[in-house]
Design an enzyme around this catalytic site. Sequence first.
Site, mmCIF file in Angstrom:
data_model
loop_
_atom_site.group_PDB
_atom_site.id
_atom_site.type_symbol
_atom_site.label_atom_id
_atom_site.label_comp_id
_atom_site.label_asym_id
_atom_site.label_seq_id
_atom_site.Cartn_x
_atom_site.Cartn_y
_atom_site.Cartn_z
ATOM 1 C CG ASP A 158 -1.813 1.189 1.323
ATOM 2 O OD1 ASP A 158 -1.615 2.149 0.547
ATOM 3 O OD2 ASP A 158 -2.741 1.163 2.155
ATOM 4 C CE1 TYR A 197 -7.344 10.776 -10.477
ATOM 5 C CE2 TYR A 197 -7.731 12.338 -12.249
ATOM 6 C CZ TYR A 197 -7.172 11.162 -11.786
ATOM 7 O OH TYR A 197 -6.426 10.381 -12.641
#
Length: 252
Positions: free
Chosen positions: A59, A152
């Site tokens: 991760d 984003y």
Amino acid sequence: MLLQEKVAIITGGGSGMGRAMARLFDSQGAKVVVADVNGAAARQTAEALTGDSVAAVTDVTAEAQVKELTEQVIGRYGKVDILVNNAGMPMSFTPIEEVSGEQWNRIMDVNVKSVYLTAKYVVPHMKRQGFGVIVNTASIAGVRARPGLNAYCASKGAVIMLTKALAIELAPYKIRVNGINPGPADTPMLPRFMNGDQEQIERETKEIFLSSVPLGSLIQPEDVAQAALYLCSDMAKLVTGEILHVDGGRGI
Ligand SMILES: NC(=O)c1ccc[n+]([C@@H]2O[C@H](COP(=O)([O-])OP(=O)(O)OC[C@H]3O[C@@H](n4cnc5c(N)ncnc54)[C@H](O)[C@@H]3O)[C@@H](O)[C@H]2O)c1
């Protein structure tokens, strides 16, 4: 063979563009470390490669895991020549007042903090080697906004500027840092930029994303992989701080 004997970490290598990069780099002689939070996907990519490649369940938002990834790569190969920060997460159209703090932080962690974390652990080895190449997958959304993709767009804008900041900082150590801005791409991520049922998502993919590309087709993962190969190879040995648009003209 443009990457003979090079050791390359590709984050998000379990899917889409990352998987295409892993395949192309492998075909060019690289030893690829397919790093992805989705272990099954990472293994699927790595198993299909021909060289001395490996999957690494990582991760990229977890500092301890990034540190461990780097140690594993150095332990196995003794060096790391190439780092591709490609892992990322999308957001679906969300008005700014409905973006939760948790969502904002998660997008920033996956898309931006990850680039800081991998650099923190990989760069010392590149400095020691006196060689290294870093490529960051940003997005055309980092320079050309769409409504409702606020967090984003901001995250990819940050990746673009971090790419340039690292390029100027690391140039004295012969470490090159570049970015790629893909346009709307035909990967599992694309439908996740939209809301609604399957039918609506398919329709909007065409109406919103495909119609915004002047060259008239969605970008394929392999198109982005070719750009990454160029930037990671000696063909680009004097290219740094550059952001290459692979977007079919979307950014014009
Ligand atoms: N698809 C598009 O239209 C598009 C356009 C421009 C930019 N991008 C960017 O390109 C990159 C690749 O996207 P893609 O379209 O191939 O998406 P994808 O969803 O096919 O692949 C993304 C991969 O990243 C992995 N990942 C997600 N979070 C992670 C984490 N915390 N740690 C490690 N791995 C993680 C996923 O498991 C997945 O395998 C992303 O950074 C994305 O933002 C995508």
